[in-house]
Scaffold this motif. Structure first.
Motif, PDB file in Angstrom:
ATOM      1  N   PHE A 225     -34.126 -77.211 -30.013  1.00 37.41           N
ATOM      2  CA  PHE A 225     -33.762 -75.748 -29.432  1.00 37.41           C
ATOM      3  C   PHE A 225     -32.394 -75.580 -29.365  1.00 37.41           C
ATOM      4  O   PHE A 225     -31.364 -76.557 -29.186  1.00 37.41           O
ATOM      5  CB  PHE A 225     -34.480 -75.826 -28.092  1.00 37.41           C
ATOM      6  N   ALA A 226     -31.735 -74.401 -28.998  1.00 40.00           N
ATOM      7  CA  ALA A 226     -30.514 -73.891 -28.955  1.00 40.00           C
ATOM      8  C   ALA A 226     -29.925 -73.857 -27.548  1.00 40.00           C
ATOM      9  O   ALA A 226     -28.564 -74.138 -27.384  1.00 40.00           O
ATOM     10  CB  ALA A 226     -30.317 -72.660 -29.517  1.00 40.00           C
ATOM     11  N   GLU A 227     -30.581 -73.682 -26.589  1.00 37.65           N
ATOM     12  CA  GLU A 227     -30.153 -73.103 -25.193  1.00 37.65           C
ATOM     13  C   GLU A 227     -30.873 -74.147 -24.077  1.00 37.65           C
ATOM     14  O   GLU A 227     -32.265 -74.125 -24.238  1.00 37.65           O
ATOM     15  CB  GLU A 227     -29.981 -71.854 -25.022  1.00 37.65           C
ATOM     16  N   LEU A 228     -30.306 -74.531 -22.946  1.00 39.15           N
ATOM     17  CA  LEU A 228     -31.189 -74.801 -22.097  1.00 39.15           C
ATOM     18  C   LEU A 228     -30.510 -74.133 -20.756  1.00 39.15           C
ATOM     19  O   LEU A 228     -29.440 -74.414 -20.328  1.00 39.15           O
ATOM     20  CB  LEU A 228     -30.998 -76.247 -21.776  1.00 39.15           C
ATOM     21  N   ALA A 229     -31.492 -73.565 -19.955  1.00 40.55           N
ATOM     22  CA  ALA A 229     -31.099 -72.948 -18.728  1.00 40.55           C
ATOM     23  C   ALA A 229     -31.913 -73.719 -17.361  1.00 40.55           C
ATOM     24  O   ALA A 229     -32.912 -73.942 -17.697  1.00 40.55           O
ATOM     25  CB  ALA A 229     -31.614 -71.432 -18.565  1.00 40.55           C
ATOM     26  N   THR A 230     -30.810 -73.799 -16.389  1.00 44.96           N
ATOM     27  CA  THR A 230     -31.413 -74.701 -15.336  1.00 44.96           C
ATOM     28  C   THR A 230     -30.704 -74.103 -14.230  1.00 44.96           C
ATOM     29  O   THR A 230     -29.574 -73.379 -14.254  1.00 44.96           O
ATOM     30  CB  THR A 230     -31.157 -76.141 -15.571  1.00 44.96           C
ATOM     31  N   ASN A 231     -31.085 -74.763 -12.946  1.00 40.25           N
ATOM     32  CA  ASN A 231     -30.475 -74.154 -11.791  1.00 40.25           C
ATOM     33  C   ASN A 231     -29.275 -75.322 -11.187  1.00 40.25           C
ATOM     34  O   ASN A 231     -28.413 -75.059 -10.222  1.00 40.25           O
ATOM     35  CB  ASN A 231     -31.325 -74.349 -10.749  1.00 40.25           C
ATOM     36  N   GLN A 232     -29.018 -76.581 -11.848  1.00 36.63           N
ATOM     37  CA  GLN A 232     -28.146 -77.483 -11.497  1.00 36.63           C
ATOM     38  C   GLN A 232     -27.795 -78.292 -12.706  1.00 36.63           C
ATOM     39  O   GLN A 232     -28.710 -78.741 -13.476  1.00 36.63           O
ATOM     40  CB  GLN A 232     -28.966 -78.402 -10.425  1.00 36.63           C
ATOM     41  N   ALA A 233     -26.434 -78.628 -12.814  1.00 31.78           N
ATOM     42  CA  ALA A 233     -26.052 -79.550 -13.980  1.00 31.78           C
ATOM     43  C   ALA A 233     -26.947 -80.748 -13.935  1.00 31.78           C
ATOM     44  O   ALA A 233     -26.803 -81.531 -13.138  1.00 31.78           O
ATOM     45  CB  ALA A 233     -24.398 -79.818 -13.891  1.00 31.78           C
ATOM     46  N   PRO A 234     -27.226 -81.073 -15.301  1.00 32.87           N
ATOM     47  CA  PRO A 234     -28.122 -82.445 -15.397  1.00 32.87           C
ATOM     48  C   PRO A 234     -27.256 -83.406 -15.214  1.00 32.87           C
ATOM     49  O   PRO A 234     -26.149 -83.543 -15.176  1.00 32.87           O
ATOM     50  CB  PRO A 234     -28.571 -82.420 -16.911  1.00 32.87           C
ATOM     51  N   PRO A 235     -27.950 -84.888 -14.835  1.00 24.11           N
ATOM     52  CA  PRO A 235     -26.918 -86.100 -14.988  1.00 24.11           C
ATOM     53  C   PRO A 235     -26.245 -86.163 -16.181  1.00 24.11           C
ATOM     54  O   PRO A 235     -26.564 -85.648 -17.321  1.00 24.11           O
ATOM     55  CB  PRO A 235     -28.111 -87.096 -15.009  1.00 24.11           C
ATOM     56  N   ARG A 236     -25.081 -87.118 -16.171  1.00 19.06           N
ATOM     57  CA  ARG A 236     -24.086 -87.196 -17.107  1.00 19.06           C
ATOM     58  C   ARG A 236     -24.673 -87.458 -18.663  1.00 19.06           C
ATOM     59  O   ARG A 236     -24.278 -87.025 -19.561  1.00 19.06           O
ATOM     60  CB  ARG A 236     -23.066 -87.931 -16.888  1.00 19.06           C
ATOM     61  N   ASP A 237     -25.668 -88.549 -18.619  1.00 23.81           N
ATOM     62  CA  ASP A 237     -26.247 -89.093 -19.666  1.00 23.81           C
ATOM     63  C   ASP A 237     -27.040 -87.966 -20.275  1.00 23.81           C
ATOM     64  O   ASP A 237     -27.024 -87.769 -21.673  1.00 23.81           O
ATOM     65  CB  ASP A 237     -27.224 -90.219 -19.571  1.00 23.81           C
TER      66      ASP A 237
END
Length: 264
Positions: A225-237
């Motif tokens: 997929f091309a984009e991911l939308a979320t409410n908080q930055a994911p963990p570094r890994d």
């Protein structure tokens, strides 16, 4: 009986959201997991709240249908994501949505749009957007699930495979840096995979509680997929894995609606 100020805050959060995880309570109250468990015990002993797997809820809420209950979990985060994504969709465009609580929130945020063409397997999304503002809604047929009110099976997949849309958007049950996007149900994963293949734009929308989880069935790897939308930055890994896969990460709290930056 309310034994402390934190008990009142716990009950206030439950009143707003219905169910809250122990980990989320610890973070929001600024205390340890053990402290939260000690705070919760007298509330459960008195029957004020009900214990679930890693979470607590109000007794009245645990009687809700599973989909309705999930709609109340992390509701504000899902609403924030949905509002941001809705701002990137224009009147008159076409959109394909799978069933999920975050995609249902997106449907509600699209009520201000006009002349949308919507393709979905979700009766909730179809009911939300049909017969308003000149929209056209196409709903996939198939076996209708009692828990989610969504259609699944070969006929549902074949139906949506006939469409090519501007925006193909799915929710996620789990996101892992190596396994990619995952779900807990084979039929849901197969349908979501088809949805992603039918859009000029392919997007996964999920709140941050899904990061680092392991689902049962893979929907696609992170290059699917091309984009991911979320409410908080994911963990570094996970952020590094998204960046390596070329996924565009948009974070609702950090960016104005419709804006974003490359993951990492």
């Amino acid at each position: 009986m309310i034994h402390s100020k934190r008990h009142g805050e716990i009950l206030r959060l439950l009143g707003d959201e219905g169910t809250v995880t122990i980990a989320s309570l610890a973070e929001r109250l600024g205390v340890s997991l053990e402290t939260v468990r000690r705070d919760v015990k007298p509330l459960t002993d008195d029957g004020i709240v009900v214990k679930m797997h890693g979470a607590i809820g109000l007794p009245a809420m645990t009687a809700e249908a599973p989909f309705e209950r999930r709609m109340r979990e992390n509701a504000e985060a899902k609403r924030t994501i949905a509002r941001m994504v809705a701002a990137t969709i224009r009147d008159g465009e076409s959109i394909m949505l799978d069933t999920g609580t975050t995609t249902s929130f997106l449907a509600r945020e699209l009520l201000g749009h006009r002349r949308l063409t919507v393709v979905t397997n979700s009766s909730d999304i179809a009911r939300t957007l049909a017969t308003v503002n000149g929209n056209k809604v196409y709903m996939a047929g198939g076996e209708l699930r009692s828990d989610s009110g969504a259609a699944f099976g070969i006929s549902a997949i074949e139906f949506v495979s006939r469409f090519s849309v501007t925006h193909a958007i799915i929710s996620a049950g789990a996101i892992d840096e190596s396994a990619g996007v995952m779900d807990y149900d084979l039929a849901e994963a197969e349908f979501a995979r088809m949805v992603l293949s039918r859009g000029q734009r392919s997007m996964v929308i999920t709140d941050n509680s899904k990061f680092g989880r392991q689902g049962l069935v893979q929907v696609c790897d992170l290059s699917g997929f091309a984009e991911l939308a979320t409410n908080q930055a994911p963990p570094r890994d996970i952020a590094d894995a998204l960046a390596s896969a070329g996924v565009r990460l948009v974070v609702a709290e950090a960016e104005p609606a419709g804006a974003g930056s490359r993951a990492g």
